[in-house]
Design a protein around this motif. Structure first.
Motif, short mmCIF file in Angstrom:
data_model
loop_
_atom_site.label_atom_id
_atom_site.label_comp_id
_atom_site.label_asym_id
_atom_site.label_seq_id
_atom_site.Cartn_x
_atom_site.Cartn_y
_atom_site.Cartn_z
N UNK A 1 29.00 47.61 94.19
CA UNK A 1 28.06 48.20 94.89
C UNK A 1 27.29 47.85 96.12
N UNK A 2 27.05 48.55 96.88
CA UNK A 2 26.30 48.05 98.17
C UNK A 2 24.88 47.94 97.93
N UNK A 3 24.06 47.19 98.20
CA UNK A 3 22.67 47.17 97.98
C UNK A 3 22.10 46.82 99.62
N UNK A 4 20.54 47.06 99.56
CA UNK A 4 19.89 46.88 100.71
C UNK A 4 18.97 45.57 100.38
N UNK A 5 18.97 44.68 101.09
CA UNK A 5 18.03 43.70 101.05
C UNK A 5 17.15 43.29 102.02
N UNK A 6 15.87 42.88 101.80
CA UNK A 6 14.87 42.54 103.08
C UNK A 6 14.91 40.93 102.98
N UNK A 7 15.08 40.36 104.15
CA UNK A 7 15.09 39.08 104.36
C UNK A 7 13.86 38.63 104.95
N UNK A 8 13.45 37.47 105.19
CA UNK A 8 12.24 37.06 105.61
C UNK A 8 12.37 36.60 107.19
N UNK A 9 12.78 37.57 108.23
CA UNK A 9 12.94 37.28 109.29
C UNK A 9 12.14 38.49 110.04
N UNK A 10 11.19 37.81 110.98
CA UNK A 10 10.24 39.04 111.60
C UNK A 10 11.08 40.40 112.16
N UNK A 11 10.45 41.48 111.94
CA UNK A 11 10.79 42.49 112.55
C UNK A 11 12.27 43.11 111.99
N UNK A 12 12.97 42.31 111.28
CA UNK A 12 14.46 42.67 110.57
C UNK A 12 14.14 43.83 109.76
N UNK A 13 15.27 44.90 109.81
CA UNK A 13 15.13 45.89 108.90
C UNK A 13 15.88 45.44 107.80
N UNK A 14 15.86 46.44 106.82
CA UNK A 14 17.07 46.12 105.66
C UNK A 14 18.39 45.77 106.14
N UNK A 15 19.02 44.84 105.40
CA UNK A 15 20.17 44.40 105.46
C UNK A 15 21.30 44.93 104.34
N UNK A 16 22.49 45.19 104.72
CA UNK A 16 23.10 45.73 103.49
C UNK A 16 24.25 44.89 103.19
N UNK A 17 24.52 44.51 101.95
CA UNK A 17 25.50 43.82 101.32
C UNK A 17 26.28 44.53 100.08
N UNK A 18 27.41 43.74 99.98
CA UNK A 18 28.07 44.14 98.81
C UNK A 18 28.13 43.15 97.75
N UNK A 19 27.77 43.80 96.39
CA UNK A 19 27.66 43.07 95.30
C UNK A 19 29.13 43.36 94.50
N UNK A 20 29.97 41.98 94.61
CA UNK A 20 31.50 42.18 93.97
C UNK A 20 31.16 42.75 92.45
N UNK A 21 32.60 43.40 92.14
CA UNK A 21 32.51 43.98 90.83
C UNK A 21 32.25 42.98 89.68
N UNK A 22 32.83 41.70 89.92
CA UNK A 22 32.72 40.74 88.98
C UNK A 22 31.20 40.25 88.57
N UNK A 23 30.36 40.69 89.35
CA UNK A 23 28.78 40.12 89.45
C UNK A 23 27.88 41.28 89.11
N UNK A 24 26.98 40.87 88.12
CA UNK A 24 25.98 41.88 87.76
C UNK A 24 25.07 42.06 88.78
N UNK A 25 24.74 43.53 88.99
CA UNK A 25 23.89 44.13 89.95
C UNK A 25 22.49 43.59 89.76
N UNK A 26 22.08 42.78 90.98
CA UNK A 26 20.45 42.38 90.85
C UNK A 26 19.59 43.45 90.81
N UNK A 27 18.56 43.36 89.87
CA UNK A 27 17.78 44.57 90.22
C UNK A 27 16.70 44.85 91.04
#
Ligand code: ADP
Ligand code: ZN
Length: 737
Positions: A1-27
């Protein structure tokens, strides 16, 4: 599944990452480690099922930090709203809501002084010593800045930093030094009186609020109660009702160190299930409090603006005390207004908001007048205590009679003498700190200006007690005033203008037997100093307290029967659209500190403009009349509450550079402005055209549709990515200076 993640970098928008199938999707709300460029950062999951265009290269997440959400999803959502509304990065907004220590960078900082690179610095300084260059290197790896203590450990001495600060390459920020509310509360011994009967008027107000509370719907009530009308008692009753219904309460106060009695009263009323939340607690204490709230062990949170993000999950009531207070607005990214975020939060969580003030903001009162908010009025003080009688002293007459050196008028001096003789207490307000506003050479007129900012330096007594130090209140640059003029060798002698230090000195000379204290940002710099002075005054170990607006806020000192205001018009000289509103609020609030005990009070207000409406109406303590008058001006000049403002400031190494960039932004905004019913003013040199070594150019968006204004601005900015670092966007600015 693809998820959007906020990172602590000024002005940066959401970044998209892949959660591999073997890993539980973090809430949503959980932390994950993610690769960003060459680094791995801790981010926060904001969205599931993200979409990307075909062919985009999406990286896998690293390890998941939490299995359960650290932040409740409702808070993640609120932060998304904040980022969007205030045109900030989502990571910046989430950083405010995170508990300390949740991210590496959040922990160590915010202690003592912090050094950051200025724009000049980030573009590399020229002509630096090797030590200075090395310091610059260290700082450029730390965009959030570093505490000076840490820099010292890494070999950067205070002298090297001071040298860089003088060149405008590095900016030194003083951290606020609030104190633990209970430190003083314990000494204060405020016993809340659970069985006290409400006055008839209080009871009516409480009943109205109970009705709203019981509806368990989103509502906003404006509790407009004159000073001393007993608003706190009402907050406590409504809070109790909400708590008994199984819901939670958030009680927001402007500056906790200035209103410790509130924290003590709430603790007294609700016991252990109360958390105090503010920025001055140590990281460890804040961490503990935050997790207690998160675990649901807390019913009532008392806190300053960032408490609006407290992770309560059954919120039923938000009280915003002194809702007009400017300290609810954060003056760094994200530039949110705590009151407005509170209202947004309540609307999402179907909670009641109670905004309380004797001098509501124009925005809130306007909303009450138009019926958007429920208006509840307390027109009288408790126990029929009269409001302080206010007397104006026309300083022009005083100067004509007594000469131009007069600081304290005859009337005020006589009144202070009278209070001293009767063992009563007095407050003396001057909203300008320092000794004088300038010191200059008697022979050639040479004076001291800040090399980094377009301001002249304020003169303070040197700490040694001998001589003078001239200091910039914006960048902290300071120099000792030499005994002889730098230019003509004649002695520096003449002081112009005066501040709180001079008033204190003057009163000591005049009333040598009086015990006098002073409260301003200089006198309370030392840890615990504010607490100490305020509790001494409360214990009546001081007779007179001199101070800036800090003494006007919410205090309840029953021994005060006199309030003197020196230069009531200090704030009126500013070309700011809120100047009249602020002056009215300050004068009404400070006059409201008098006569709260058994003996009635009096206020004496010295001014050069006795005919100005905000001074006149503050003396009559006639808020509705002030509102009517001010509203005409705001409507005519197209200011809030009728028009929304967004202020943009572009910083640059040179003025031309800043101007050129600002012109480009404005040029690109124009088509959207024409279509979107807003106007763009400027670019123009900002009132403080140089600040901390940077040149500043300003533009202003004015319109009725904020969303159009914001999205136009966002579009322009995202097409000019290099501008973000140099552009400050302030949505709903409190001031455009
Ligand atoms: P405000 O916040 O409206 O300026 P406060 O809440 O500080 O007013 O109340 C002013 C003073 O009146 C406080 O000392 C408070 O303890 C007292 N007070 C409030 N309600 C009552 C009451 N019902 N009876 C007696 N004293 C009261
Ligand atoms: Zn300066």
């Amino acid at each position: 599944m693809l998820i959007s993640v906020a990172v602590p970098v000024p002005f940066l928008d959401l970044l998209t990452y892949n959660v591999p199938d073997s890993v539980a999707v973090p809430p949503i709300g959980a932390r994950v480690r993610v690769p960003v460029g060459a680094r791995t950062l801790t981010g926060c999951v904001v969205r599931h099922d993200a979409l990307v265009e075909d062919g985009t290269d999406v990286k896998d997440i690293g390890e998941a930090v939490d299995r359960e959400p650290l932040l409740p999803p409702s808070i993640v959502d609120l932060c998304r709203w904040v980022a969007d509304y205030y045109v900030a990065g989502i990571g910046d907004a989430l950083a405010v809501a995170m508990p300390p220590g949740a991210r590496a960078r959040a922990s160590a900082f915010r202690k003592h002084r912090i050094a950051t690179l200025s724009v000049m610095g980030s573009e590399g300084g020229r002509g630096l010593t090797p030590k200075q260059s090395a310091a610059l290197q260290i700082l450029s790896a730390a965009p959030a800045g570093l505490p000076t203590s840490e820099l010292r450990e890494r070999g950067v001495t205070p002298a090297v930093l001071a040298g860089l600060a003088r060149r405008g390459v590095v900016v030194l920020h003083d951290e606020r030094d609030d104190r633990d509310p209970f430190e003083r509360a314990a000494m204060m011994d405020v016993a809340p009186d659970a069985h006290r009967e409400l006055t008839e008027e209080q009871q009516r107000a409480a009943d109205d609020l109970f009705e709203l509370a019981d509806a368990a719907e989103f509502r906003v009530a404006l509790l407009h109660g004159v000073t001393g009308s007993g608003k706190t008692e009402i907050y406590l009753r409504v809070a109790d009702r909400i708590r008994r219904s199984g819901r939670q309460v958030l009680l927001m106060v402007p500056e906790i160190a200035l209103t410790p009695s509130m924290a003590a009263l709430v603790r007294g009323a609700f016991g252990d299930r109360v958390a105090i939340h503010h920025s001055a607690l140590s990281a460890g204490e804040r961490h503990d409090q935050w997790h207690r709230i998160r675990r649901g062990e807390i019913d009532v949170v008392v806190g300053t603006r960032s408490a609006v993000f407290a992770p309560l999950d059954r919120l039923g009531l938000v009280v915003v005390d002194e809702e007009h207070d400017g300290s609810y607005k954060q003056e760094e990214t994200p530039r949110y207004h705590g009151r407005d975020v509170a209202i947004m939060r309540a609307s999402r969580e179907r909670a009641l908001v109670v905004l309380g003030s004797a001098t509501p903001s124009m925005e809130s009162y306007h909303n009450a007048v138009t019926g958007k908010y429920t208006r509840i009025t307390l027109g009288r003080r408790v126990l029929d205590r009269p409001l302080a009688a206010v007397r104006l002293v026309n300083m022009r007459t005083e100067y004509a009679d007594e000469g131009p050196e007069v600081v304290i008028s005859r009337d005020l001096a006589a009144a202070i003498g009278d209070r001293l003789a009767h063992g009563d207490q007095a407050l003396v307000l001057l909203n300008r700190r320092g000794y004088s506003t300038a010191i200059f050479c008697r022979q050639c007129g040479d004076t001291f200006e800040c090399p980094n900012c377009t301001v002249s330096l304020t003169v303070h007594r040197a700490r040694s007690g001998k001589g003078w130090r001239a200091r910039c209140h914006y960048c902290n640059y300071s120099v000792l005033v030499p005994t002889a003029c730098r230019k003509c060798a004649a002695p520096y002698l003449e002081h112009a203008g005066f501040g709180t230090e001079r008033i204190e000195e003057h009163l000591r000379e005049r009333f040598p037997e009086a015990r006098i204290g002073r409260v301003d940002r200089d006198s309370v710099r030392r840890k615990g100093a504010l607490t100490q002075i305020l509790s001494k005054f409360a214990a009546r170990e001081l007779d007179v307290l001199v101070g800036t607006q800090m003494i006007a806020k919410g205090h309840d000192f029953p021994g005060v029967t006199l309030v003197g205001v020196i230069s009531a018009d200090v704030g009126l000289g500013l070309a700011d659209f809120r100047a009249s509103e602020r002056t009215f609020q300050l004068l009404t609030q400070v006059a409201g500190r008098a006569g709260r005990g058994e003996r009635s009070g009096e206020a004496i207000v010295q001014t050069l403009y006795p005919e100005h409406y905000s001074i006149q109406l503050a003396c009559r303590q006639d808020y509705p009349a002030f509102f009517e008058r001010e509203v005409m001006y705001r409507r005519g000049m197209r200011y809030p509450p009728f028009f929304a403002l967004i202020n943009g400031v572009v910083r640059g190494r040179t003025f031309d550079d800043a101007m050129q960039q600002a012109r480009e932004i404005v040029r690109r905004l124009e088509p959207a402005a024409a279509a979107g019913r807003f106007i763009v003013l400027g670019p123009a040199p900002a009132p403080l055209v140089r600040l901390r070594g940077e040149h500043r150019v300003q533009f202003l968006l004015k319109g009725t549709r904020r969303a159009d204004m914001r999205s136009a601005l966002l579009q322009v900015v995202s097409a000019m990515p290099e501008i973000r670092r140099r552009l400050t966007i302030d949505v709903d600015p409190l001031s455009v200076l």
